[in-house]
Design a protein around this motif. Structure first.
Motif, short mmCIF file in Angstrom:
data_model
loop_
_atom_site.label_atom_id
_atom_site.label_comp_id
_atom_site.label_asym_id
_atom_site.label_seq_id
_atom_site.Cartn_x
_atom_site.Cartn_y
_atom_site.Cartn_z
N GLN A 27 0.92 -1.12 0.13
CA GLN A 27 0.08 -0.02 -0.16
C GLN A 27 0.73 1.29 -0.13
O GLN A 27 0.70 2.31 -0.18
N LEU A 28 2.28 0.99 0.37
CA LEU A 28 3.20 2.14 0.18
C LEU A 28 3.94 2.34 -0.74
O LEU A 28 5.07 2.74 -0.83
N GLY A 29 3.56 1.26 -1.74
CA GLY A 29 4.58 1.21 -3.01
C GLY A 29 5.86 0.40 -2.86
O GLY A 29 6.82 0.61 -3.41
N SER A 190 -6.41 -4.33 10.18
CA SER A 190 -6.95 -3.04 10.58
C SER A 190 -7.16 -3.23 12.20
O SER A 190 -7.10 -2.33 12.96
N ILE A 191 -7.04 -4.42 12.63
CA ILE A 191 -7.19 -4.42 14.33
C ILE A 191 -5.89 -5.14 14.88
O ILE A 191 -5.76 -5.22 16.26
N SER A 192 -5.12 -5.91 14.18
CA SER A 192 -4.10 -6.82 14.87
C SER A 192 -2.83 -6.03 15.36
O SER A 192 -2.61 -4.74 15.29
N HIS A 193 -2.20 -6.87 16.39
CA HIS A 193 -1.18 -6.20 17.01
C HIS A 193 0.22 -5.75 16.14
O HIS A 193 0.47 -4.57 16.20
N ARG A 194 0.11 -6.36 15.04
CA ARG A 194 1.34 -6.29 13.89
C ARG A 194 0.59 -4.84 13.39
O ARG A 194 1.39 -4.07 12.96
N GLY A 195 -0.55 -4.70 13.17
CA GLY A 195 -1.12 -3.66 12.16
C GLY A 195 -0.91 -2.34 13.20
O GLY A 195 -0.49 -1.33 12.53
N VAL A 196 -1.24 -2.53 14.35
CA VAL A 196 -1.31 -1.39 15.36
C VAL A 196 0.27 -0.74 15.34
O VAL A 196 0.58 0.41 15.09
N ALA A 197 1.30 -1.93 15.43
CA ALA A 197 2.85 -1.36 15.74
C ALA A 197 3.17 -0.68 14.23
O ALA A 197 4.05 0.05 14.29
N LEU A 198 2.73 -1.31 13.22
CA LEU A 198 3.25 -0.79 12.02
C LEU A 198 2.82 0.45 11.69
O LEU A 198 3.48 1.56 11.02
N ARG A 199 1.54 0.70 12.07
CA ARG A 199 0.84 2.03 11.81
C ARG A 199 1.74 3.16 12.65
O ARG A 199 2.00 4.23 12.08
N GLU A 200 2.00 2.45 13.70
CA GLU A 200 2.65 3.57 14.63
C GLU A 200 4.02 3.88 14.12
O GLU A 200 4.64 5.02 13.89
N LEU A 201 4.77 2.75 13.55
CA LEU A 201 6.07 2.96 13.18
C LEU A 201 6.03 3.89 11.84
O LEU A 201 7.08 4.93 11.83
N ILE A 202 5.10 3.58 10.89
CA ILE A 202 5.14 4.46 9.61
C ILE A 202 4.80 5.95 10.11
O ILE A 202 5.50 6.88 9.50
N SER A 203 3.91 6.14 11.05
CA SER A 203 3.48 7.68 11.52
C SER A 203 4.82 8.23 12.07
O SER A 203 5.10 9.31 11.74
N GLN A 204 5.55 7.49 12.76
CA GLN A 204 6.77 8.17 13.53
C GLN A 204 7.82 8.42 12.39
O GLN A 204 8.37 9.49 12.31
N LEU A 205 8.00 7.37 11.27
CA LEU A 205 8.82 7.87 10.27
C LEU A 205 8.69 9.10 9.47
O LEU A 205 9.31 9.59 8.89
N LYS A 206 7.45 9.48 9.49
CA LYS A 206 6.83 10.43 8.74
C LYS A 206 7.06 11.72 9.30
O LYS A 206 7.02 12.99 8.83
N LYS A 207 7.39 11.57 10.68
CA LYS A 207 7.52 12.88 11.50
C LYS A 207 8.93 13.72 11.03
O LYS A 207 9.83 12.92 10.78
#
Ligand SMILES: O=c1nc[nH]c2c1ncn2[C@H]1C[C@H](O)[C@@H](COP(=O)(O)OP(=O)(O)OP(=O)(O)O)O1
Ligand SMILES: [Mg+2]
Length: 207
Positions: A27-29, A190-207
């Motif tokens: 989804q991020l290419g 959308s709900i898993s432990h892995r999905g939550v951790a990955l979305r957090e990582l990606i949002s931190q990388l965008k900072k």
């Protein structure tokens, strides 16, 4: 820390994780490479006491060998009635020749033994949660970023579903009235432990 390259190297040999990371990063290419693409790199001894320690060890070991940024995931199942076990021992819960099937059989056996004499009609045996720690390690700076996620559910003796991997077929989610293995890849992400951790990582990388 950035994740500039088009290929994300994940220090895993778990096919279920690879499938989920491929789905998320597509989804991020971005493409994903795993330890199946670097079969000459030996397995990492996961002797950490926490998911985060093991994830850092996996990411750092592989990142230092390849000289490239590496993502690692250490995750597991924490069962309330077993005081949080198997936890970091989830992969080898049934011993050194552990398989998902043997691990699941052992977990159900342990919980049914605990429940003997109680209302054994009840298929929901114990509250539980999946926990995931992700570490992205950059060998050139020596820096790393760590995020984590968890998802709560119940261990059920009504094992169901052919999706996912590991303990998914016996992890019941009341909000879906399904096991994790009955969810689509999108729903699980959308709900898993892995999905939550990955979305957090990606949002931190965008900072
Ligand atoms: O989404 C999940 N759905 C079901 N079960 C899961 C999940 N996430 C982790 N688990 C279980 C499977 C394995 O028994 C253990 C992971 O152990 P863990 O060491 O992190 O992974 P692994 O040894 O299979 O591969 P690797 O270390 O190469 O990433 O927890
Ligand atoms: Mg492992």
């Amino acid at each position: 820390m950035k994740l500039d390259q088009d290929i994300v190297i994940v220090a895993t040999k778990n096919k279920g994780k690879v499938r989920e990371f491929e789905h998320a990063f597509a989804q991020l290419g971005k493409q994903v490479k795993s330890m199946f693409d670097y079969s000459d790199i030996p397995d990492v001894i996961e002797d950490g006491l926490t998911f985060a320690e093991n994830a850092l060890k996996k990411a750092k070991t592989v990142g230092d060998v390849l000289g490239l940024p590496v993502l690692a995931d250490d995750s597991g199942l924490c069962v309330e009635a077993l005081n949080g076990q198997p936890g970091v021992y989830s992969a080898r819960y049934s011993g050194e020749h552990a398989t998902d099937q043997l691990n699941n059989e052992k977990l159900l056996h342990e919980l049914v033994q605990l429940k003997l004499g109680e209302d054994t009609e009840q298929s929901l045996l114990s509250p539980a949660s999946f926990v995931c720690s992700l570490v992205l390690y950059n060998p050139s700076s020596g820096e790393h970023m760590e995020t984590s996620g968890s998802v709560a559910g119940w261990i059920t003796s009504d094992v169901a579903g052919a999706g996912g991997f590991g303990y998914d077929p016996l992890f019941y989610l009341s909000e879906y009235d399904k096991t994790m293995a009955e969810l689509s890849l999108e729903e699980k992400q959308s709900i898993s432990h892995r999905g939550v951790a990955l979305r957090e990582l990606i949002s931190q990388l965008k900072k």
